[in-house]
Design a protein around this motif. Sequence first.
Motif, PDB file in Angstrom:
ATOM      1  N   GLU A   1       0.847  -1.189   0.000  1.00  0.00           N
ATOM      2  CA  GLU A   1       0.000   0.000   0.000  1.00  0.00           C
ATOM      3  C   GLU A   1       0.888   1.247   0.000  1.00  0.00           C
ATOM      4  OE1 GLU A   1      -2.657  -0.346   3.285  1.00  0.00           O
ATOM      5  OE2 GLU A   1      -3.609  -2.185   2.526  1.00  0.00           O
ATOM      6  N   ASN A   2       0.312   2.370  -0.395  1.00  0.00           N
ATOM      7  CA  ASN A   2       1.106   3.599  -0.514  1.00  0.00           C
ATOM      8  C   ASN A   2       1.779   3.990   0.797  1.00  0.00           C
ATOM      9  OD1 ASN A   2       0.627   3.901  -3.228  1.00  0.00           O
ATOM     10  ND2 ASN A   2      -1.025   5.372  -2.996  1.00  0.00           N
ATOM     11  N   HIS A   3       1.067   3.837   1.909  1.00  0.00           N
ATOM     12  CA  HIS A   3       1.670   4.237   3.178  1.00  0.00           C
ATOM     13  C   HIS A   3       2.826   3.311   3.559  1.00  0.00           C
ATOM     14  CE1 HIS A   3      -0.932   1.049   4.939  1.00  0.00           C
ATOM     15  NE2 HIS A   3      -0.040   1.052   5.908  1.00  0.00           N
ATOM     16  N   GLU A   4       2.823   2.080   3.049  1.00  0.00           N
ATOM     17  CA  GLU A   4       3.929   1.160   3.301  1.00  0.00           C
ATOM     18  C   GLU A   4       5.129   1.517   2.424  1.00  0.00           C
ATOM     19  OE1 GLU A   4       1.205  -2.708   4.547  1.00  0.00           O
ATOM     20  OE2 GLU A   4       1.648  -2.312   2.440  1.00  0.00           O
ATOM     21  N   LEU A   5       4.867   1.909   1.188  1.00  0.00           N
ATOM     22  CA  LEU A   5       5.955   2.345   0.308  1.00  0.00           C
ATOM     23  C   LEU A   5       6.650   3.586   0.856  1.00  0.00           C
ATOM     24  CD1 LEU A   5       4.776   1.915  -3.403  1.00  0.00           C
ATOM     25  CD2 LEU A   5       6.828   0.953  -2.335  1.00  0.00           C
ATOM     26  N   GLN A   6       5.904   4.417   1.581  1.00  0.00           N
ATOM     27  CA  GLN A   6       6.493   5.633   2.134  1.00  0.00           C
ATOM     28  C   GLN A   6       7.542   5.336   3.190  1.00  0.00           C
ATOM     29  OE1 GLN A   6       3.316   8.208   3.436  1.00  0.00           O
ATOM     30  NE2 GLN A   6       2.376   8.252   1.411  1.00  0.00           N
ATOM     31  N   LEU A   7       7.582   4.107   3.686  1.00  0.00           N
ATOM     32  CA  LEU A   7       8.607   3.713   4.642  1.00  0.00           C
ATOM     33  C   LEU A   7       9.918   3.346   3.944  1.00  0.00           C
ATOM     34  CD1 LEU A   7       6.464   1.402   6.976  1.00  0.00           C
ATOM     35  CD2 LEU A   7       7.064   3.807   7.344  1.00  0.00           C
ATOM     36  N   CYS A   8       9.901   3.297   2.622  1.00  0.00           N
ATOM     37  CA  CYS A   8      11.057   2.859   1.844  1.00  0.00           C
ATOM     38  C   CYS A   8      11.823   4.050   1.270  1.00  0.00           C
ATOM     39  CB  CYS A   8      10.608   1.942   0.700  1.00  0.00           C
ATOM     40  SG  CYS A   8       9.611   0.519   1.238  1.00  0.00           S
ATOM     41  N   HIS A   9      13.109   3.845   1.038  1.00  0.00           N
ATOM     42  CA  HIS A   9      13.938   4.881   0.432  1.00  0.00           C
ATOM     43  C   HIS A   9      13.830   4.874  -1.082  1.00  0.00           C
ATOM     44  CE1 HIS A   9      15.805   4.298   4.419  1.00  0.00           C
ATOM     45  NE2 HIS A   9      16.106   5.580   4.319  1.00  0.00           N
ATOM     46  N   ALA A  10      13.492   3.744  -1.670  1.00  0.00           N
ATOM     47  CA  ALA A  10      13.371   3.621  -3.118  1.00  0.00           C
ATOM     48  C   ALA A  10      12.474   2.425  -3.422  1.00  0.00           C
ATOM     49  CB  ALA A  10      14.742   3.440  -3.762  1.00  0.00           C
ATOM     50  N   SER A  11      12.062   2.313  -4.689  1.00  0.00           N
ATOM     51  CA  SER A  11      11.257   1.175  -5.122  1.00  0.00           C
ATOM     52  C   SER A  11      11.955   0.463  -6.268  1.00  0.00           C
ATOM     53  CB  SER A  11       9.863   1.630  -5.564  1.00  0.00           C
ATOM     54  OG  SER A  11       9.945   2.442  -6.728  1.00  0.00           O
ATOM     55  N   VAL A  12      11.586  -0.797  -6.475  1.00  0.00           N
ATOM     56  CA  VAL A  12      12.141  -1.587  -7.566  1.00  0.00           C
ATOM     57  C   VAL A  12      10.999  -2.307  -8.267  1.00  0.00           C
ATOM     58  CG1 VAL A  12      12.608  -3.540  -6.012  1.00  0.00           C
ATOM     59  CG2 VAL A  12      13.768  -3.405  -8.221  1.00  0.00           C
ATOM     60  N   CYS A  13      11.065  -2.361  -9.581  1.00  0.00           N
ATOM     61  CA  CYS A  13      10.040  -3.030 -10.378  1.00  0.00           C
ATOM     62  C   CYS A  13      10.722  -3.982 -11.356  1.00  0.00           C
ATOM     63  CB  CYS A  13       9.195  -2.003 -11.130  1.00  0.00           C
ATOM     64  SG  CYS A  13       7.898  -2.735 -12.158  1.00  0.00           S
ATOM     65  N   ILE A  14      10.269  -5.230 -11.390  1.00  0.00           N
ATOM     66  CA  ILE A  14      10.807  -6.205 -12.339  1.00  0.00           C
ATOM     67  C   ILE A  14      10.159  -5.953 -13.696  1.00  0.00           C
ATOM     68  CG2 ILE A  14      10.940  -8.669 -12.910  1.00  0.00           C
ATOM     69  CD1 ILE A  14      10.836  -9.210  -9.862  1.00  0.00           C
ATOM     70  N   PRO A  15      10.939  -5.716 -14.742  1.00  0.00           N
ATOM     71  CA  PRO A  15      10.372  -5.379 -16.056  1.00  0.00           C
ATOM     72  C   PRO A  15       9.803  -6.605 -16.774  1.00  0.00           C
ATOM     73  CG  PRO A  15      12.753  -5.470 -16.207  1.00  0.00           C
ATOM     74  CD  PRO A  15      12.418  -5.686 -14.762  1.00  0.00           C
ATOM     75  N   ALA A  16       8.663  -7.077 -16.294  1.00  0.00           N
ATOM     76  CA  ALA A  16       8.023  -8.268 -16.861  1.00  0.00           C
ATOM     77  C   ALA A  16       7.306  -7.921 -18.167  1.00  0.00           C
ATOM     78  CB  ALA A  16       7.036  -8.849 -15.859  1.00  0.00           C
ATOM     79  N   ASN A  17       6.863  -8.947 -18.851  1.00  0.00           N
ATOM     80  CA  ASN A  17       6.091  -8.793 -20.084  1.00  0.00           C
ATOM     81  C   ASN A  17       4.840  -7.956 -19.790  1.00  0.00           C
ATOM     82  OD1 ASN A  17       4.565  -9.054 -22.389  1.00  0.00           O
ATOM     83  ND2 ASN A  17       4.326 -11.276 -22.251  1.00  0.00           N
ATOM     84  N   PRO A  18       4.694  -6.777 -20.397  1.00  0.00           N
ATOM     85  CA  PRO A  18       3.526  -5.928 -20.091  1.00  0.00           C
ATOM     86  C   PRO A  18       2.200  -6.571 -20.473  1.00  0.00           C
ATOM     87  CG  PRO A  18       4.734  -5.074 -21.981  1.00  0.00           C
ATOM     88  CD  PRO A  18       5.593  -6.149 -21.385  1.00  0.00           C
ATOM     89  N   ASP A  19       2.232  -7.547 -21.398  1.00  0.00           N
ATOM     90  CA  ASP A  19       0.998  -8.227 -21.784  1.00  0.00           C
ATOM     91  C   ASP A  19       0.624  -9.343 -20.814  1.00  0.00           C
ATOM     92  OD1 ASP A  19       0.730  -6.647 -24.066  1.00  0.00           O
ATOM     93  OD2 ASP A  19       2.047  -7.978 -25.218  1.00  0.00           O
ATOM     94  N   TYR A  20       1.593  -9.740 -19.972  1.00  0.00           N
ATOM     95  CA  TYR A  20       1.301 -10.765 -18.967  1.00  0.00           C
ATOM     96  C   TYR A  20       2.305 -10.587 -17.839  1.00  0.00           C
ATOM     97  CZ  TYR A  20       0.150 -15.224 -16.798  1.00  0.00           C
ATOM     98  OH  TYR A  20      -0.260 -16.198 -15.906  1.00  0.00           O
ATOM     99  N   SER A  21       2.042  -9.627 -16.990  1.00  0.00           N
ATOM    100  CA  SER A  21       3.009  -9.239 -15.958  1.00  0.00           C
ATOM    101  C   SER A  21       2.733  -9.884 -14.611  1.00  0.00           C
ATOM    102  CB  SER A  21       3.004  -7.717 -15.799  1.00  0.00           C
ATOM    103  OG  SER A  21       1.715  -7.251 -15.434  1.00  0.00           O
ATOM    104  N   SER A  22       1.818 -10.854 -14.564  1.00  0.00           N
ATOM    105  CA  SER A  22       1.481 -11.523 -13.309  1.00  0.00           C
ATOM    106  C   SER A  22       2.645 -12.408 -12.870  1.00  0.00           C
ATOM    107  CB  SER A  22       0.212 -12.369 -13.482  1.00  0.00           C
ATOM    108  OG  SER A  22      -0.082 -13.064 -12.287  1.00  0.00           O
ATOM    109  N   LEU A  23       3.326 -11.994 -11.818  1.00  0.00           N
ATOM    110  CA  LEU A  23       4.497 -12.714 -11.332  1.00  0.00           C
ATOM    111  C   LEU A  23       4.228 -13.207  -9.912  1.00  0.00           C
ATOM    112  CD1 LEU A  23       7.352 -13.315 -12.451  1.00  0.00           C
ATOM    113  CD2 LEU A  23       8.169 -11.330 -11.191  1.00  0.00           C
TER     114      LEU A  23
END
Length: 250
Positions: A121-143
Amino acid sequence: MNDALKIVLVGTRHPGNIGSAARAMKTMGLSRLALVAPECFPDPHAYALAAGANDVLDVAEVHATLEDALAECRFVIGTTARRRTVTMPELPPRDAARQLVDAQARGGVALVFGRERTGLENHELQLCHASVCIPANPDYSSLNIAAAVQVLCYEIRMATLSTNANADMDAATIAASIDPDDLPATQAEMEAFFQHFSALLDDIDFHKGRPPDMISQRLRRLFQRAQPDPRELRILRGIFSDTQRLLKKS
């Protein structure tokens, strides 16, 4: 086994995912697992899917809140599958892994994964210094959560193996030799600072009836980028306290 870096799973619904994540961690040399409000743990399904990583599950920390899980950490990266309204540095997996490995010399670090369906959730992300996103297939990004843990733990493994071979001491030994006041403040110290700052802003009626959320987020990002040390926080909080004391006298 690298026990300086903590993998944190928030609100995991299926115990099998916890076991699979533990297996993914152990194959990449990571051993510290923290669970925040898991729906079912300990559970036989978790141990069944751990496939030999029972030792990781046996010592897994269980916390009621993410704040508790991150209390002693000095650098935190949160995972996300989509762009959020929370403004923060967004890193590719390889860069995130390198920053986590480098930050271990300054104290505890954590990589946080969210719920299977909704993530952090957004308030949980606010506890982080940065975020990371795995660049999965945009047509099937369910990981699957365990697959995401495997991908990022692999990057951490590669970053660790590429670290300067001349470094004779591990990160924990280096951190122990440094004055804690010279290290970035822990997450618990930062949260206490933010609560004090928020109280001061209320005391001076800074928001003047306007919603404080956006200002609070920007101030949080400012100080997290700065990564103040405990001495600096004590100076700032001393200023806050003196201001509040003068307000009460006026």
